[in-house]
Design an enzyme around this catalytic site. Structure first.
Site, mmCIF file in Angstrom:
data_model
loop_
_atom_site.group_PDB
_atom_site.id
_atom_site.type_symbol
_atom_site.label_atom_id
_atom_site.label_comp_id
_atom_site.label_asym_id
_atom_site.label_seq_id
_atom_site.Cartn_x
_atom_site.Cartn_y
_atom_site.Cartn_z
ATOM 1 N N LEU A 14 0.823 -1.218 0.000
ATOM 2 C CA LEU A 14 0.000 0.000 0.000
ATOM 3 C C LEU A 14 0.851 1.258 0.000
ATOM 4 O O LEU A 14 0.420 2.314 -0.433
ATOM 5 C CB LEU A 14 -0.901 0.015 1.237
ATOM 6 C CG LEU A 14 -1.939 -1.107 1.322
ATOM 7 C CD1 LEU A 14 -2.510 -1.187 2.730
ATOM 8 C CD2 LEU A 14 -3.042 -0.869 0.303
ATOM 9 N N GLY A 15 2.045 1.132 0.531
ATOM 10 C CA GLY A 15 2.917 2.301 0.597
ATOM 11 C C GLY A 15 4.210 1.925 1.283
ATOM 12 O O GLY A 15 4.346 0.833 1.819
ATOM 13 N N ALA A 16 5.154 2.846 1.244
ATOM 14 C CA ALA A 16 6.431 2.566 1.887
ATOM 15 C C ALA A 16 7.029 3.838 2.434
ATOM 16 O O ALA A 16 6.848 4.913 1.870
ATOM 17 C CB ALA A 16 7.390 1.941 0.883
ATOM 18 N N ASP A 70 5.251 14.002 13.442
ATOM 19 C CA ASP A 70 5.479 13.771 12.013
ATOM 20 C C ASP A 70 4.207 14.028 11.218
ATOM 21 O O ASP A 70 3.865 13.276 10.314
ATOM 22 C CB ASP A 70 5.985 12.337 11.793
ATOM 23 C CG ASP A 70 6.641 12.142 10.433
ATOM 24 O OD1 ASP A 70 7.047 13.154 9.823
ATOM 25 O OD2 ASP A 70 6.732 10.998 9.979
ATOM 26 N N LYS A 108 1.935 -2.714 8.907
ATOM 27 C CA LYS A 108 3.168 -1.981 8.715
ATOM 28 C C LYS A 108 4.295 -2.891 9.178
ATOM 29 O O LYS A 108 4.336 -3.307 10.326
ATOM 30 C CB LYS A 108 3.130 -0.707 9.549
ATOM 31 C CG LYS A 108 4.310 0.185 9.380
ATOM 32 C CD LYS A 108 3.969 1.514 10.002
ATOM 33 C CE LYS A 108 5.070 2.510 9.874
ATOM 34 N NZ LYS A 108 4.576 3.848 10.213
ATOM 35 N N VAL A 140 7.436 -1.009 5.245
ATOM 36 C CA VAL A 140 6.585 -1.230 4.096
ATOM 37 C C VAL A 140 5.197 -1.495 4.652
ATOM 38 O O VAL A 140 5.055 -2.186 5.654
ATOM 39 C CB VAL A 140 7.058 -2.455 3.293
ATOM 40 C CG1 VAL A 140 6.147 -2.711 2.107
ATOM 41 C CG2 VAL A 140 8.482 -2.260 2.826
ATOM 42 N N VAL A 141 4.183 -0.888 4.042
ATOM 43 C CA VAL A 141 2.817 -1.131 4.503
ATOM 44 C C VAL A 141 2.120 -2.009 3.481
ATOM 45 O O VAL A 141 2.107 -1.694 2.291
ATOM 46 C CB VAL A 141 2.047 0.194 4.700
ATOM 47 C CG1 VAL A 141 0.625 -0.088 5.156
ATOM 48 C CG2 VAL A 141 2.768 1.082 5.703
HETATM 49 P P1 ADP Z 1 6.222 5.483 7.303
HETATM 50 O O1 ADP Z 1 6.372 5.606 8.796
HETATM 51 O O2 ADP Z 1 7.244 4.558 6.765
HETATM 52 O O3 ADP Z 1 6.122 6.812 6.613
HETATM 53 P P2 ADP Z 1 3.351 5.195 7.002
HETATM 54 O O4 ADP Z 1 2.604 4.637 8.161
HETATM 55 O O5 ADP Z 1 3.240 6.670 6.780
HETATM 56 O O6 ADP Z 1 4.860 4.703 7.059
HETATM 57 O O7 ADP Z 1 2.856 4.451 5.696
HETATM 58 C C1 ADP Z 1 3.422 4.689 4.427
HETATM 59 C C2 ADP Z 1 2.309 4.813 3.401
HETATM 60 O O8 ADP Z 1 1.554 3.583 3.360
HETATM 61 C C3 ADP Z 1 1.271 5.889 3.729
HETATM 62 O O9 ADP Z 1 1.672 7.155 3.274
HETATM 63 C C4 ADP Z 1 0.033 5.357 3.031
HETATM 64 O O10 ADP Z 1 0.033 5.683 1.667
HETATM 65 C C5 ADP Z 1 0.179 3.844 3.176
HETATM 66 N N1 ADP Z 1 -0.558 3.370 4.363
HETATM 67 C C6 ADP Z 1 -0.134 3.387 5.642
HETATM 68 N N2 ADP Z 1 -1.036 2.901 6.491
HETATM 69 C C7 ADP Z 1 -2.100 2.553 5.744
HETATM 70 C C8 ADP Z 1 -3.398 2.006 6.044
HETATM 71 N N3 ADP Z 1 -3.758 1.707 7.294
HETATM 72 N N4 ADP Z 1 -4.245 1.790 5.024
HETATM 73 C C9 ADP Z 1 -3.882 2.098 3.740
HETATM 74 N N5 ADP Z 1 -2.703 2.633 3.391
HETATM 75 C C10 ADP Z 1 -1.802 2.872 4.373
HETATM 76 MG MG MG Z 2 4.573 8.242 6.742
#
Ligand code: ADP
Ligand code: MG
Length: 387
Positions: A19-21, A136, A42, A26-27
């Site tokens: 979903l994202g990183a 943050d 996460k 990595v999420v």
């Molecule tokens: P980091 O601490 O590495 O920045 P994040 O928690 O911000 O990690 O997650 C990175 C990205 O993953 C987010 O910007 C978002 O796009 C995606 N993401 C994170 N948590 C979720 C969630 N619960 N559902 C869907 N997407 C998510």
């Molecule tokens: Mg983040």
């Protein structure tokens, strides 16, 4: 080797698409094997935490306590460890990130921005009441729960990155991050308590109203210097004409250098722009401006990265490629022509043979300036490829 207190368990979830990183994690989408329910996981690699696992575990314990208590905070559903990773299982936010969603809308008014900030502030005030500073806050960490129009905005990313990066200057010099949302006292090392979140809310509000951040500069160093003296303004006028005085006053009260004089989150909630925004008579659609500025900036940052890479190559610095130090980008995923993660900084700041005054001292650009810069970039890059 895991520390003695760590409980190692087999993973009860099956992970799916990414979903994202972020820099440490990595999420991934995941499904609980026993219940078939979908969540987001996460995944944090323990190797990246180098002996700081206990701090993460502490923080997680606190978050577990508060995350169920507010509708605008992403709920931490489960937490466990395997041999190599920490897993934070949270609700799946299906509505995407804040700014992507705004860009997809048909129109967008100042009152919409005030609604988004009110939701964020209410969660931040709740965290502060429980003695937690997020540290943050930025648009990428604000997600919508569902794709529906009236979906809740959620604070995601529980600020673990700040535990990982206790040394703020380390963040500045070694990650691709921008200091853009960081408060002056963080750089002065005079404290980073609750007021840092209110400062970040001020930066986010500014960004939501015009599409660029108030301290946007060519380098992280210049950006930090601007933050230290709160050097920002509501310019160019063409982008701020449609923004009300209460909105500007709200931003000013957030972007106050002295953390003790800055509004608290509760004061911010009762500021007229937030508290009486339904009575706002400002009906100008901000979407065209916000979108245009955001995209212009993204293109420009990518171009600057390209030019820096070319300069680096010319200066015989090809060995420095892949260093991962880049000019900051307003958003992850810049134009594909210049992958920011692979482009180095110029050999020495200020000795850049093709320095472009890309952001007019950090304030927004007029149409004419954008055109002029596009022309410059075109000429410069064309000249380069011909060599
Ligand atoms: P980091 O601490 O590495 O920045 P994040 O928690 O911000 O990690 O997650 C990175 C990205 O993953 C987010 O910007 C978002 O796009 C995606 N993401 C994170 N948590 C979720 C969630 N619960 N559902 C869907 N997407 C998510
Ligand atoms: Mg983040």
């Amino acid at each position: 080797m895991a520390s003695p207190q760590a409980q190692i368990q087999p993973c009860r979830y099956k992970t799916g698409k990414t979903l994202g990183a972020g820099s440490y994690s990595v999420v991934k989408e995941c499904v609980h094997i026993d219940t078939g329910r979908y969540y987001a996981a996460k995944v944090i690699n323990k190797r990246l935490m180098a002996g700081r696992e206990h701090m993460v575990r502490n923080e997680i314990a606190v978050l577990k306590r508060v995350s169920m208590g507010h509708r605008n905070i992403l709920t931490l559903v489960d937490y466990f460890e395997t041999m190599n990773n920490l897993y934070l299982v949270t609700d799946l936010a299906l509505g995407g990130e804040l700014f992507d969603r705004i860009c997809r809308k048909g129109n967008y008014y100042e009152s919409d921005a005030a609604d988004l900030i009110r939701a964020t502030l209410s969660a931040v005030a709740y965290l502060h009441d429980h003695g937690i500073v997020h540290r943050d806050l930025k648009p990428e960490n604000l997600l919508f729960r569902t794709p529906e129009d009236n979906a809740d905005l959620l604070i995601a990313d529980f600020g673990l990155s700040r535990i990982m990066d206790e040394e703020q200057f380390h963040v500045l010099t070694t990650t691709c991050g921008t200091p853009g949302y960081m408060a002056p006292e963080i750089f002065k090392k005079t404290g980073h308590g609750k007021p840092v979140d209110v400062w970040a809310i001020g930066v986010i509000t500014y960004f939501l109203l015009c599409g660029y951040t108030p301290f946007d500069r060519d380098s992280n160093l210049e950006e930090m210097q601007a933050i230290l003296i709160a050097d920002y303004s509501f310019t160019p006028l063409e982008y701020w004409r449609g923004v009300s005085l209460p909105a500007r006053e709200f931003i000013r009260r957030c972007l106050t250098i002295d953390p003790a004089a800055r509004m608290t989150s509760h004061e911010a909630l009762s500021h007229p722009w937030i508290a009486d925004s339904t009575t706002s008579e400002n009906n100008e659609d901000l979407l065209p401006t916000v979108k245009k500025n955001f995209n212009a900036r993204r293109t420009l940052h990518a171009a600057i990265d390209t030019i820096r890479a070319i300069n680096q190559l010319r200066a015989g610095g090809a060995a420095g490629m892949m260093d991962g130090v880049v000019s900051h980008d307003p958003k992850r995923g810049a134009a594909p022509s210049a992958k920011p993660s692979q482009v180095p900084q110029p050999v020495a700041e200020g000795s850049d043979p093709m320095e472009i005054d890309s952001r007019n001292n950090g304030h927004g650009q007029t149409e004419e300036m954008i055109r002029e810069q596009e022309r410059k970039i075109r000429e410069t890059t064309q000249g380069m490829w011909r060599r």
